[in-house]
Design a protein around this motif. Structure first.
Motif, PDB file in Angstrom:
ATOM      1  N   ALA A 422       0.849  -1.187   0.000  1.00 31.90           N
ATOM      2  CA  ALA A 422       0.000   0.000   0.000  1.00 31.90           C
ATOM      3  C   ALA A 422       0.886   1.238   0.000  1.00 31.90           C
ATOM      4  O   ALA A 422       2.077   1.170   0.288  1.00 31.90           O
ATOM      5  CB  ALA A 422      -0.908   0.007   1.227  1.00 31.90           C
ATOM      6  N   HIS A 423       0.254   2.412  -0.305  1.00 30.12           N
ATOM      7  CA  HIS A 423       1.082   3.605  -0.503  1.00 30.12           C
ATOM      8  C   HIS A 423       1.785   4.012   0.785  1.00 30.12           C
ATOM      9  O   HIS A 423       2.793   4.703   0.749  1.00 30.12           O
ATOM     10  CB  HIS A 423       0.208   4.762  -1.002  1.00 30.12           C
ATOM     11  N   ASP A 424       1.285   3.582   1.938  1.00 26.44           N
ATOM     12  CA  ASP A 424       1.915   4.028   3.191  1.00 26.44           C
ATOM     13  C   ASP A 424       2.709   2.889   3.837  1.00 26.44           C
ATOM     14  O   ASP A 424       3.059   2.969   5.004  1.00 26.44           O
ATOM     15  CB  ASP A 424       0.838   4.538   4.155  1.00 26.44           C
ATOM     16  N   TRP A 426       5.538   1.747   2.370  1.00 26.82           N
ATOM     17  CA  TRP A 426       6.937   1.867   1.953  1.00 26.82           C
ATOM     18  C   TRP A 426       7.721   2.579   3.040  1.00 26.82           C
ATOM     19  O   TRP A 426       7.157   3.349   3.814  1.00 26.82           O
ATOM     20  CB  TRP A 426       7.025   2.667   0.654  1.00 26.82           C
TER      21      TRP A 426
ATOM     22  N   TYR B  70      -8.628   5.981   0.979  1.00 33.71           N
ATOM     23  CA  TYR B  70      -7.324   5.309   1.062  1.00 33.71           C
ATOM     24  C   TYR B  70      -7.402   3.878   0.562  1.00 33.71           C
ATOM     25  O   TYR B  70      -6.535   3.414  -0.177  1.00 33.71           O
ATOM     26  CB  TYR B  70      -6.792   5.370   2.489  1.00 33.71           C
ATOM     27  N   TRP B  73      -7.392   4.084  -3.025  1.00 30.63           N
ATOM     28  CA  TRP B  73      -6.047   4.426  -3.526  1.00 30.63           C
ATOM     29  C   TRP B  73      -5.184   3.167  -3.598  1.00 30.63           C
ATOM     30  O   TRP B  73      -4.417   2.978  -4.538  1.00 30.63           O
ATOM     31  CB  TRP B  73      -5.444   5.445  -2.578  1.00 30.63           C
ATOM     32  N   ASP B  74      -5.303   2.291  -2.609  1.00 32.31           N
ATOM     33  CA  ASP B  74      -4.469   1.072  -2.553  1.00 32.31           C
ATOM     34  C   ASP B  74      -5.229  -0.147  -3.023  1.00 32.31           C
ATOM     35  O   ASP B  74      -4.869  -1.272  -2.693  1.00 32.31           O
ATOM     36  CB  ASP B  74      -4.007   0.837  -1.114  1.00 32.31           C
ATOM     37  N   GLY B  90      -3.694   1.866  -8.601  1.00 35.05           N
ATOM     38  CA  GLY B  90      -2.541   2.496  -9.211  1.00 35.05           C
ATOM     39  C   GLY B  90      -2.619   2.575 -10.721  1.00 35.05           C
ATOM     40  O   GLY B  90      -1.742   3.153 -11.356  1.00 35.05           O
ATOM     41  N   GLN B 258       1.389  13.456  -9.135  1.00 31.05           N
ATOM     42  CA  GLN B 258       0.767  12.920  -7.923  1.00 31.05           C
ATOM     43  C   GLN B 258      -0.152  11.753  -8.237  1.00 31.05           C
ATOM     44  O   GLN B 258      -0.523  11.005  -7.345  1.00 31.05           O
ATOM     45  CB  GLN B 258      -0.037  14.013  -7.210  1.00 31.05           C
ATOM     46  N   PRO B 260      -0.840   8.166  -9.257  1.00 34.23           N
ATOM     47  CA  PRO B 260       0.042   7.002  -9.321  1.00 34.23           C
ATOM     48  C   PRO B 260       0.198   6.464 -10.740  1.00 34.23           C
ATOM     49  O   PRO B 260       1.276   6.036 -11.140  1.00 34.23           O
ATOM     50  CB  PRO B 260      -0.662   5.976  -8.428  1.00 34.23           C
ATOM     51  N   GLY B 263       2.633   8.961 -12.442  1.00 28.75           N
ATOM     52  CA  GLY B 263       3.920   8.784 -11.793  1.00 28.75           C
ATOM     53  C   GLY B 263       5.011   9.621 -12.439  1.00 28.75           C
ATOM     54  O   GLY B 263       4.880  10.837 -12.569  1.00 28.75           O
TER      55      GLY B 263
END
Lengths: 597, 754, 329
Positions: A422-424, A426, B70, B73-74, B90, B258, B260, B263
């Protein structure tokens, strides 16, 4: 009368005795019930082991393997019928459906009565081949029973079979000391095809045995159906759903006569068994093992609970069987296996040289790991392993695929999703040492920019007066630029031709009037716009302002000098006039003096 | 300061005078018309999401609304591209979903409970109203006459070229992207005119929004630098240009990075290199101008110019070098196929196979923007009269967009705004000329000859300076009322026809949600063909939660959205190999495809078959693309040639090739089809051929479901045979014919080996 | 007895060697020949010798018909590629590690072979896999490469061969540097530069002329919006005859068109927009009321007629289109 008594007794026993792991409804198909006497011991054993045996004749119309689409019986034992057909209820189709529905079938053949065509085609479907001529039987001139078949040589004596492979469990070797002998009277040998991996022979014929048709004469021997170990006397087929199907080549070996009977082996190849003495056949024990295996009393595996959970850094999470993991997680997997032997579940341990394996696979296995027994309960063993998930996201399967001969199939698949980072998740940038140069770079840039802006504002504040010069100078500056680049096709607005930039001063003095009339581009951005002029414009304005300031002082000096020159010349010609007037005055005075005399 | 922000938006649209109020009401009416004309599909059918991609966007939006930002996002989507899964968070442009999510939550906060589906359905019409307003602002920057803006807004509101992608229910990225496109351009022009950092920053902000919303942002990324480059070449470099572009580029690039999915592309891929190059060029030119203004010397200036050219050449060479060496990613195929138009057909069959990537024939242009298409050049010519920076922008945009829209049908979308603007410019000019009440007094002979002998001087002068021939004579005006009335009435008639045309096109061509097909009964009444939803509903109700469905990628999104079942491939074609695998499974014989399906854990196979209904968009017609894509990966195992007869025909009747008849797709399409017809009359209504009476035989799959009109057929993949036979043998046993007993054994005996 | 066995054993390798020997020699000699001139020019005899059964090497033979009287365009197009491939491959491994021999058999030299193979078409590329030796494969028949989609490039054929010659080196195709092309490009570039430097003062006004730019941009816009790119990509015919010997200017169907058709449409667009421009710009600048009146009528009429004609044309393309203007209905 005694039958009923014994039956009741056995039924009573059955309640205390154990039963098969998959039901105890057994159907015995035999043509006329009088034959039961021949197999009394065998059937007695079965009932003693707790099977609810029901006898049906294939002729019987009411005989049905299925009722309401469900299996009516758990197991099926077919004793060879005299007639050629097996009736409408035992067609290959039904038998196959019975297997597919998980029922077990023990099929016995006999050379005395030809095998029904239905059964033959059923066996063909399973890739088991019978001799082409119906009455063929297995003979062996080296291992036969001298007592019963001294001249026909058709009662083959076979030792207890060995495991087909060293790493396969062997359920059929009795006490294992060897020396026990199995009598195989007048049996039909089968050959197995190579295609089906589900077939396993339990009992193979001796090297010197062959299949032979007594009705024909020698030419049958020229090209025997099959010879030696290729000739399987007892064959098993375990379907994918672990339903078991066993063919016993000779039904006779189940008869009472052979259970207790004594046999004396002949002189074998290379003179083995010279002076062998009479021994008691171990048919009864062997038949029990074979039947027990076929009817799911031994060699049945059961999977208990399957657990997999996250195991990050030794600290195992308490969430069992999560649906989703992350790449490179540490995961622990455990599976509980137990084996059924006759009447109870016992912990399962694979034979030496064999191991239960776990596959972690997507399309193809990424890991194939041995499962090690961690704990053992009284009924089961728990196998477990821990590993790190591969660095590949996707939908994976924990797969245990344990298929061995004589053991029921274990195929367990647990699907989990392996997601990406996930983005957080890393590491932060300042943790990575190689990122420090960039971080410092950013810092330097920011501070530098702030300092620059501060400096700039102070500087502009100093000569704000210059900035106040109105926008037309700035537009004219633009125009001078456009001129000097000289590559515009359209902007031919201003009447005066090419002006080089150093003459921009004169321009500023001459331009503005024409400026406004010219429909040129920069007019559109006319300084009427009320938002603050930005840095670059201020710059240009400053340079201009400074330049004009110098210019103006030069102008003043020159002006003063010219004034001085003028006044000088004025004074000179005044002097001249004064002189002339004095001369006049002198002359007049002289005239006056003449007159008075 | 604040009023400077607000003022341009409201300029002319509000105000104390009645004129302003009139304008405002007109704009509101235009927006209303724009929204209303997009509601045909909702009224005809129902509030339903349309064809393919919208279904994914809808699904993603639902995920966003349920799980929060979130998680979105993931998001790792394990129900598509089985078993690979897709890093959806992404690899998508989140702008659309986030927008409707925000609207949803805002409405909830206002205690207006509204279904997220309705928001998704009505998002596009709502934004079309905003697009009309943005066009109004954009056009106001172009021309002084206020009527131009209103006309442009009206055109934009109802032009079919834009309606085609923004009817209610077509919940696609373009729905909001076009508004963002126009508005970004407006902000760019504003920034360029004013030369202020603030407008540049606003432009960058909306550019970032655009990047988050649509892959077509590359159009902006290349158009603005091109505009700047042209201006510099025209010697129009000015501090305003410098400031606005630098602001836009710096902030815009940061903003775009910003996302993904984007990128590091802005500094790694060739599509974005033009922006970077122009940025560098501007620095050079700015430096030179600065030095020149300080140091007045002709030679020095020439020297500087040489230096600039040298640096520019060196930088360009370095760029090319980097691209060749691969540090900078070469152009992505979709983008590359815009330049080398033959490229996609050879190298990327997936791109070539999509219908909206086909070139545009002229009827499409006329169909999408009826009379605007011939007002368009006139408007562009009008821009040459007063060639300020913004007019240059219009010209550049016009040429570039018309090229792109000629190459790809879908890019008609980017052409439409500029066409509307240009047409509005010329039309407003016409109306202003011919609607002025006061006529000039008829000239007397005196001033005629005065004019005649006065004329030469100014006209020569004009010829020297003002380029355009049309502008030489001084403006007089229209004398007679008759000519005024005639021209104006004619124009009104044309405009009325245009409105009718737009309505007709919208209602007939662009308002059918290709999920539900409508056909006419012989008595003229409408008959709804709802096979798709029938089949997807069947899947949803009769299959396991995680039953994997294999189908061609066109239907992936719909299966995911409507049937909620995992699919192997879908319309986001990120993995060519996986698609080729499905193509191979479809186009090769059962023995080959069964292991593939087993390996991918396929439970059901879904094919679309139009033979019974004459529905031409079925899989047999798409079949060749499957073959081609598969051939791209396995040239030895799948050959397109084998699907054509000796005479090079693509046939499905008894003349079809063996490979064709053996292929799984063919078998699944025509399985049991002949049972529908009396013998000898079985025929395929799409291909219009007579089918053989002996239908194909399926061993490894069994028919599970066939929809009412046979459009969708679903097959279940059989498990391995329980007793270890191969499927052909098992199936023949099921059919009741016994296995032949090998009586005569020829050759050596086959011995059993353990 | 034992002695005999020993003798046999001693003979065996010799025999094997003897059996292998000619094959090795065959490859070596062919390879040596190929090094001098690849691909080998074959005739029936050499072909049979080269492809005769025990062989421990691969052979790639192109059966072609180069002579003009056969009129095999494909053959002649592919021939240079083939030569290039074989040459660079043979240069690529001089040692012959890939154990591959290239040969070309022309129809004139190898009629019998063509007949024996029953070939009707040319060119055909056959790849013979070795039957003995390390790379031997079971199926002895040659693998056939058919030129279904047009002439293939050397690289494509190389990759095709490489797929069958696994675990063997596949030398790259070295294309000779095309000197003439480079020279031509450089000369043209220099010429243009010098021309520009000379003609700059004269060219400048043309470049800076607004009308020129307007014309260029308008023409390009008209081209693109009238579907010129479609013609360019789809390679549509310029005109097509209708059934009755006449010429049909407009293709039926919504999404196909002819070259001429697009030009007609572009002309119509151009005329319409020109009329609009003159109505908008020229007419208000006419001083004489009568001429102005006439001009207004003329241009207005032109627009009206043209537009109605355009609509009627569009009705041809798109059947159900309901709108029209007089006079063309």
């Amino acid at each position: 009368m005694r039958w009923i008594l014994s039956f009741l007794l056995l039924a009573f026993l059955a309640t205390v005795q154990a039963i098969s792991s998959s039901g105890n409804k057994l159907l015995v198909v035999l043509e006329d019930l009088s034959e039961k006497t021949k197999y009394s011991k065998y059937l007695g054993d079965l009932e003693a082991r707790g099977f609810k045996v029901s006898y049906e004749s294939p002729k019987n119309e009411k005989l049905a393997l299925f009722e309401l689409g469900e299996r009516a019986y758990d197991h099926l034992l077919i004793l060879p019928p005299k007639s050629k057909g097996l009736g409408p209820q035992l067609t290959p189709k039904f038998l196959l459906d019975f297997i597919n529905a998980g029922g077990n079938i023990l099929l016995t053949l006999s050379s005395s009565h030809p095998t029904p065509t239905g059964l033959v085609s059923l066996l063909l479907e399973l890739d088991i081949h019978l001799p082409t001529d119906r009455t063929a039987l297995v003979v062996d001139h080296f291992n036969y029973d001298t007592l019963s078949a001294s001249d026909k040589h058709d009662v083959v004596l076979v030792p207890r079979p060995d495991a087909i492979r060293p790493d396969v469990k062997n359920f059929f070797r009795g006490d294992g000391k060897g020396g026990e002998v199995i009598a195989f009277p007048r049996g039909v040998g089968q050959t197995l095809g190579n295609k089906s991996p589900l077939l396993t022979p339990i009992l193979r014929a001796p090297r010197t045995a062959y299949s032979y048709n007594p009705k024909e004469d020698v030419e049958g021997v020229e090209d025997p159906f099959a010879v030696g170990p290729q000739l399987s006397l007892i064959t098993t087929m375990q379907a994918r759903n672990s339903a078991r199907f066993t063919v016993i080549g000779s039904s006779e070996m189940l008869e009472d006569a052979w259970f207790g009977g004594k046999v004396k082996r002949s002189v074998g190849l290379g003179g083995v068994g010279i002076g062998a003495k009479e021994v008691k056949t171990s048919n009864q024990a062997f038949a029990q093992e074979v039947t027990g295996w076929t009817f799911n009393e031994i060699g049945v595996l059961k999977v208990g609970k399957i657990e997999h959970h996250l195991n990050e850094g030794g600290a195992s999470s308490n969430i069992t069987n999560p649906k989703i993991y992350r790449v490179k997680n540490d995961v622990t997997y455990s599976i509980e296996l137990s084996e059924y032997s006759w009447d109870k579940w016992v912990p399962f341990t694979p034979p030496t040289g064999d191991v239960v394996q776990l596959e972690f696979s997507m399309l193809s296995p990424f890991h194939r790991l041995p499962l090690t027994p961690s704990t053992t309960t009284e009924t089961s063993t728990i196998y477990t392993t821990s590993f790190k998930l591969p660095d590949q996201h996707g939908i994976f399967n924990f797969k245990v695929n344990y298929k061995r001969p004589f053991l029921s199939n274990v195929e367990e698949k647990n699907t989990v999703t392996v997601r990406h980072f996930a983005h957080d998740e890393w590491p932060r940038s300042w943790v990575i040492t190689s990122a420090w140069p960039w971080i410092t770079g950013i810092g330097v840039t920011v501070t530098g920019w702030v300092a620059f802006v501060a400096l700039w504002l102070w500087k502009t504040a100093s000569n704000a007066a210059a900035v106040l010069l109105s926008g037309d100078t700035f537009t004219s500056e633009n125009l001078s630029i456009t001129r000097s680049l000289q590559s515009t096709p359209h902007d031919t607005a201003s009447p005066n031709p090419l002006v080089s930039s150093d003459s921009s001063v004169s321009m500023t003095s001459t331009r503005p009037s024409k400026q406004r009339s010219s429909p040129s581009s920069s007019q559109s951005s006319s300084p009427k716009t009320s938002n603050p002029p930005d840095r670059v414009e201020k710059r240009t304005r400053n340079t201009l302002a400074a330049r004009r300031y110098r210019q103006r002082r030069l102008d003043e000096v020159s002006g003063l000098e010219t004034q001085l020159k003028d006044t000088r010349s004025e004074r000179d010609d005044l002097k001249v006039r004064v002189a002339r007037l004095e001369g006049e005055v002198e002359a007049l005075r002289a005239l006056l003096a003449k007159r008075s005399e | 300061m604040s009023d400077t922000i607000v003022e341009p938006f409201l300029k002319g649209s509000t105000g104390r005078n009645t004129r302003g109020i009139l304008r405002l009401s007109i704009l509101v009416l235009i927006a209303a018309a724009a929204i209303a004309s997009r509601l045909f599909s909702v009224i005809r059918f129902e509030s339903i999401i349309h064809e393919f991609d919208p279904w994914f966007n809808f699904r993603a939006t639902k995920y966003l609304v349920q799980n929060g930002f979130y998680d979105f996002w993931d998001w790792f989507d394990d129900r598509t591209w089985h078993p690979l899964g897709r890093v959806t968070g992404g690899t998508l442009y989140p702008g659309l979903m986030v927008t409707s999510g925000i609207i949803y939550h805002a409405l909830r906060a206002l205690t207006i409970p509204v279904d997220i589906r309705n928001i998704c359905v009505l998002l596009a019409p709502g934004f079309s109203g905003l697009t009309a307003y943005a066009t109004y602002l954009f056009t106001n920057e172009m021309s002084t006459s206020p009527s131009a803006g209103l006309l442009a807004a009206a055109f934009m509101g109802i032009a079919p070229g834009y309606i085609s992608r923004s009817v209610a229910g077509s919940y696609d990225n373009e729905a909001i992207a076009i508004f963002l496109l126009v508005f970004t351009f407006f902000l760019w022009i504003k920034a360029l005119k004013v030369g202020s950092v603030m407008w540049g920053a606003l432009c960058a902000l909306f550019y970032g929004y655009m990047v988050s919303a649509w892959g077509g942002y590359v159009f902006i990324t290349n158009l603005i630098p091109l505009h700047v480059f042209v201006l510099v070449c025209m010697g129009r470099f000015s501090p305003r240009l410098y400031v606005s572009y630098c602001t836009w580029y710096a902030l815009g690039t940061l903003a775009s990075m910003q996302i993904p999915f984007v990128g590091f592309l802005p500094i790694r891929s060739s599509e974005h290199m033009s922006a970077l190059g122009v940025f560098g060029l501007l620095q050079l030119v700015g430096f030179v101008e600065f030095v020149r203004s300080g140091v007045p010397s002709k030679q020095f200036a020439t020297l500087l110019r040489g230096f600039v050219l040298a640096v520019f050449a060196i930088a360009f060479g370095g760029l090319v070098l980097l691209t060749v060496s691969g540090v900078i990613a070469p152009w992505t195929g979709r983008f590359y196929s815009l330049w080398d138009t033959g490229y996609a057909k050879i190298h990327i069959p997936i791109i070539a196979s999509v219908s909206e990537h086909q070139p545009t024939a002229w009827p499409a242009f006329f169909f999408d923007l009826n009379l605007l298409i011939w007002l368009f050049p006139a408007g562009v010519y009008l821009c040459f009269l007063k060639l300020a920076d913004e007019q240059v922008f219009v010209v550049v945009y016009a040429i570039l967009a018309s090229y792109f829209s000629g190459v790809m049908v879908r890019l008609m979308l980017t052409l439409t705004p500029i066409v509307c603007v240009a047409a509005a410019l010329v039309l407003s000019h016409l109306l202003d000329t011919y609607l002025s009440i006061k006529s000039p007094s008829a000239p007397t002979d005196a001033d005629i000859d005065a004019a005649s002998n006065a004329a030469p001087a100014p006209s020569k002068k004009a010829a020297k300076q003002d380029g355009l021939r049309a502008m030489r004579e001084p403006l007089v005006g229209i004398y007679t009322t008759f000519s005024k009335t005639s021209v104006v009435s004619a124009l009104t008639a044309y405009l009325l026809i245009f409105v009718l045309h737009c309505t007709w096109v919208t209602s007939n061509a662009y308002s059918s949600p290709s999920v539900v097909l409508a056909s006419r009964m012989p008595d003229g009444s409408q008959h709804i063909i709802d096979d798709y939803r029938e089949a997807y509903q069947w899947l949803r109700q009769n299959t396991k939660e995680d039953a994997k469905i294999m189908s061609w990628w066109d239907y992936g999104y719909q299966i995911g959205g409507m049937a909620d079942r995992p699919t192997l491939v879908d319309n986001n074609t990120w993995n060519n190999t996986h698609i080729a695998t499905v193509g191979k499974a479809m186009s090769s014989s059962e023995e080959v495809s069964y292991p593939i399906m087993r390996q991918h854990e396929v439970d059901y196979v879904l094919v679309v078959f139009g033979g019974l209904l004459g529905y031409s968009g079925d899989d047999i017609n798409k079949f060749l693309w499957m073959v081609r894509i598969a051939e791209g990966i396995w040239p030895d195992e799948v050959k397109e040639r084998d699907f054509f007869t000796e005479r090079g025909e693509y046939r499905v009747d008894e003349g079809a090739t063996e490979t064709m008849k053996k292929s799984l797709m063919y078998k699944m399409s025509y399985y049991n089809y002949n049972a529908l017809f009396p013998p000898g009359q079985c025929q395929d209504r799409v291909r219009g051929v007579k089918m053989p009476d002996q239908g194909p035989v399926l061993n490894t799959v069994e028919e599970a479901f066939t929809s009412e009109n046979w459009i969708i057929r679903i097959y279940k993949v059989k498990d391995l045979d329980n007793v270890g036979r191969d499927h052909a043998a098992a199936a023949s046993f099921e059919r009741g014919n016994k296995k032949k007993k090998t009586t005569k054994r020829r050759g050596p005996k086959v011995l059993r080996v353990e | 007895m034992h002695f005999l066995k020993g003798l046999l054993l001693s003979l065996l390798p010799a025999a094997a060697f003897a059996a292998k020997k000619p094959a090795v020699d065959k490859f070596q000699q062919f390879h040596a020949k190929a090094l001098s001139s690849a691909p080998l020019k074959l005739d029936d005899a050499v072909y049979t010798q080269l492809t005769s059964a025990p062989r421990d090497y691969s052979v790639a033979v192109l059966l072609t018909a180069l002579e003009s009287r056969f009129g095999c365009v494909l053959c002649r197009e592919f021939q240079p590629e083939w030569d290039l491939l074989s040459r660079s491959w043979t240069k690529g491994d001089k040692q012959g590690d890939s154990r591959l021999v290239f040969g070309t058999l022309d129809f004139t030299d190898g009629k019998n072979t063509f007949q024996s193979l029953g070939l009707q078409t040319a060119p055909v590329l056959l790849l013979f896999q070795p039957t003995i030796g390390p790379h031997a494969v079971t199926e002895t028949g040659p693998i056939r490469y058919d030129f279904t989609n047009g002439p293939q490039s050397a690289e494509q054929v190389r990759s095709w061969i490489g797929r069958y010659l696994t675990d063997r080196p596949h030398p790259q195709v070295q294309r000779p540097i095309n000197w003439t092309y480079g020279i031509a490009v450089t000369t043209t570039i220099l010429g243009t530069i010098s021309f520009l430097s000379v003609a700059w003062p004269y060219a400048l006004p043309i470049i800076q002329n607004r009308n020129v730019w307007a014309a260029i941009s308008l023409i390009s816009i008209l081209l693109f919006t009238s579907g010129h790119m479609f013609n360019h990509i789809r390679k549509v015919p310029y005109v097509a005859g209708d059934g009755r010997g006449g010429v049909s200017y407009f293709a039926g169907g919504f999404s196909n068109q002819y070259g001429l058709e697009t030009q007609i449409v572009a002309a119509m667009y151009g005329l319409l927009s020109f009329a609009t421009i003159s109505l908008a710009l020229k007419v208000p600048r006419i001083k004489d009321p009568k001429t102005q009146q006439v001009a207004v009528l003329i241009w207005g009429g032109v627009i009206f007629v043209m537009y109605s004609f355009l609509l009627s044309v569009f009705r041809i393309k798109n059947g159900g289109y309901p709108f029209w203007l007089p006079p063309f209905s």
